[in-house]
Scaffold this active site. Structure first.
Site, mmCIF file in Angstrom:
data_model
loop_
_atom_site.group_PDB
_atom_site.id
_atom_site.type_symbol
_atom_site.label_atom_id
_atom_site.label_comp_id
_atom_site.label_asym_id
_atom_site.label_seq_id
_atom_site.Cartn_x
_atom_site.Cartn_y
_atom_site.Cartn_z
ATOM 1 N N GLU A 199 1.030 -1.328 -0.231
ATOM 2 C CA GLU A 199 -0.356 -0.163 -0.026
ATOM 3 C C GLU A 199 1.084 1.207 -0.318
ATOM 4 O O GLU A 199 1.600 1.272 1.181
ATOM 5 C CB GLU A 199 -0.652 0.446 1.216
ATOM 6 C CG GLU A 199 -1.473 -0.995 1.968
ATOM 7 C CD GLU A 199 -3.306 -1.105 2.781
ATOM 8 O OE1 GLU A 199 -2.203 0.224 2.963
ATOM 9 O OE2 GLU A 199 -3.103 -1.705 2.727
ATOM 10 N N HIS A 218 -3.746 -7.309 9.177
ATOM 11 C CA HIS A 218 -4.490 -8.462 9.435
ATOM 12 C C HIS A 218 -4.510 -9.724 9.880
ATOM 13 O O HIS A 218 -4.651 -11.069 9.242
ATOM 14 C CB HIS A 218 -3.898 -8.634 7.903
ATOM 15 C CG HIS A 218 -3.481 -6.680 7.387
ATOM 16 N ND1 HIS A 218 -2.901 -7.010 5.704
ATOM 17 C CD2 HIS A 218 -5.068 -5.942 7.443
ATOM 18 C CE1 HIS A 218 -3.580 -5.565 5.478
ATOM 19 N NE2 HIS A 218 -4.317 -4.881 6.432
ATOM 20 N N ASN A 278 -5.668 -6.796 1.616
ATOM 21 C CA ASN A 278 -6.300 -6.462 2.337
ATOM 22 C C ASN A 278 -7.012 -7.343 2.459
ATOM 23 O O ASN A 278 -7.906 -7.537 1.232
ATOM 24 C CB ASN A 278 -6.523 -5.270 2.332
ATOM 25 C CG ASN A 278 -5.354 -4.193 2.073
ATOM 26 O OD1 ASN A 278 -4.947 -4.267 1.147
ATOM 27 N ND2 ASN A 278 -5.758 -2.590 2.728
#
Length: 547
Positions: free
Chosen positions: A402, A487, A525
């Protein structure tokens, strides 16, 4: 570019000392991602919480992605649902008139039962920036295990309250390694589209992106990725992009453009409170009990006996309730569900759970780093906290990064990244009878694989640009944040700890329907995959088990 140069050039109009004193609570974790008056905070007007002795047809433990999907679809099928949520409702403004505090100023609302913040970006110019806060049932849980801190959302809406909203569907060619027992055709033809529609995901307007000041940081990321031969990909998000355009224009209250994200977003973000949970409540069949925590589930007469503790905002147990339910859905998140099931198996409440309970846990390969750019590559003092793109080197290097914001309010000339990597290491939850808790077997050294994969991107960019890694964001002379994950995945893996639809072996009527079903990695994600899998599983469960 040296740190000395960065300190001088990056402080136009704001001295280093003044910056650290005034905004020393910067989190730099908006990619996911002052003391208040506690007396002003409340969980708001709620339907009466579940009562002692109640019987409910379906009880859902948790209000995150999987639990919200289950509650909505069960209610639409005519089933009354009780949702149990450990965190607060987050529906009432605090002393500043806002529900959530700002990323740069964590207060009593920021952390779950901590007396000091534990910020992912813990230092600036090498100086620690964590601060004392009142103990409170705040929105972000930084849960410490051996070798890793797991960040989780606490409140109605779960992780959707605190993440950056990057709604990424994995590439189809990677899906076989994510959920090998699931048919990709049904996921990509039916359940991923259903999940994305339900979540309200959408892409940024590329023309607006190219001109607006708050995404200068991402344009620098795109340019530098391209010069090193890496593709930059726009990524959908669950933010209201029209609202953000108005924020940038100054016609509505600022939210993402003001840096709000990790401790909640007050306006434009489409969290589960505004999507699945809003629909679920509108059925009239779903009730949510915030500040309630399930401690036991066991077979009993009339279904399953569930023991629930009610909490106050200090985290104290005020009442213990015992209820029964025909069906129980474990949706407390990867860590919450795994810990509860491991405890229930070890202590004899659910002794017939199989040996896969607690296994297959992973961190989605998360590592974070920053890079120091030259003065001719400023990243902007105004940065929207919602990420909109990433650098894809998954096939060649095992990493997707990201391009994340660093919303400090000043020019830092820094690029910041959260990488997702193909880390093969997996941890195991186990019951510690001496301490009376569940432990996680995880070693920080296992993150080296993630660092090596992320370096396939950033070493090359640094070589091309003639730049260096920042060493002042996660400690002193520390390049990588390798002790965290946003995550968490696994711990009750699909088709191992459960059948291929989340049914727990040995206990008809018990289901797992959250990220603990996914064995450790999604390549991107994870919340769209968690949502899509829940859509798939609950459709089967309703058709096969409720007729």
């Amino acid at each position: 570019m040296s740190d000395t140069t960065m300190q001088t050039s990056g402080s136009q109009g704001v001295s280093r000392r003044r910056f650290i004193a005034g905004t020393g609570s910067i989190l730099g974790a908006a990619a996911l991602v002052g003391h208040g008056t506690v007396a002003h905070a409340a969980t708001g007007a709620q339907a009466a919480p579940i009562g002692d002795g109640a019987h409910v047809p379906a009880l859902v433990i948790g209000t995150g992605y999987g639990g919200s999907v289950a509650a909505l679809r069960l209610a639409q099928a005519g089933v009354d649902v009780q949702m149990i949520e450990m965190g607060m409702a987050w529906d009432t403004p605090g002393s500043d008139g806002k529900i959530f505090c700002n990323t740069t100023a964590p207060d009593y609302r920021s952390y779950w039962l901590r007396t000091k913040t534990k910020q992912p970006l813990s230092n600036f110019f090498g100086i620690p920036i964590d601060k004392d806060i009142p103990r409170y049932t705040g929105i972000l849980d930084a849960e410490d295990f051996s070798g890793i801190t797991v960040y989780q959302g606490r409140g109605v809406g779960g992780g959707s309250l605190v993440n950056g909203g990057m709604a990424v569907t994995p590439k189809r060619e990677n899906f076989g390694a994510i959920l090998p027992s699931v048919n990709p055709d049904e996921m990509y033809n039916t359940y991923y589209p259903r999940a994305n529609a339900g979540l309200g995901s959408g892409l940024i307007d590329p023309a607006w992106f190219d001109t607006v000041d708050c995404y200068q940081f991402a344009r620098v990321g795109r340019k530098q990725a391209g010069r090193s031969g890496f593709p930059f990909v726009f990524v959908p998000d669950v933010y209201d992009w029209d609202y953000m355009k108005q924020e940038s224009a100054g016609t509505v209250p600022k939210s993402a453009v003001a840096g709000e994200i990790l401790y909640g977003n007050n306006y434009g973000k489409k969290s589960l409170q505004k999507t699945y949970l809003a629909q679920a409540k509108s059925t009239g069949r779903v009730t949510i009990s915030p500040l309630h925590r399930v401690t036991s589930v066991s077979p009993g007469s009339g279904g399953y006996t569930v023991v629930i503790e009610q909490l106050n905002t200090n985290g104290d147990v005020t009442t213990t309730k015992t209820v029964t339910s025909d069906k129980v859905f474990f949706a407390a998140g990867s860590v919450g569900t795994s810990k509860l099931l491991v405890k229930l198996k070890a202590t004899g409440a659910l002794p017939n759970l199989n040996g896969e309970i607690g296994r297959g846990w992973g961190d989605n390969g998360n590592v974070m780093c920053g890079r120091a750019n030259y003065m001719w590559d400023p990243t902007g003092k105004v940065q929207a906290s919602i990420p909109c793109g990433g650098i894809d080197n998954w096939t060649a290097g095992g990493a997707f990064a990201e391009v994340a914001p660093l919303p400090t309010g000043i020019e830092t000339y820094a690029s910041f990244y959260l990488s997702i990597t193909k880390n093969p290491n997996r941890g195991t939850f186990s019951w510690n009878p001496v301490a009376g808790r569940v432990d996680l077997d995880w070693q920080t050294a296992w993150k080296q694989a993630s660092i090596d994969m992320a370096k396939t991107i950033f070493d090359k960019i640094n070589a091309t640009e003639g730049t260096i890694y920042r060493t002042d964001l996660f400690g002193v002379y520390k390049i990588w944040n390798d002790t965290l994950t946003y995550h968490p995945l696994g711990g009750a893996v699909l088709n191992k700890a459960t059948d291929n639809y989340g049914r727990l072996y040995g206990y008809p009527g018990l289901y797992v329907i959250d990220g603990s079903l996914i064995p450790g990695n999604t390549s991107v994600n994870p919340f769209v995959t968690i949502t899509a899998l829940a859509e798939r599983n609950i459709e089967k469960i309703i058709a096969a088990d409720l007729t």
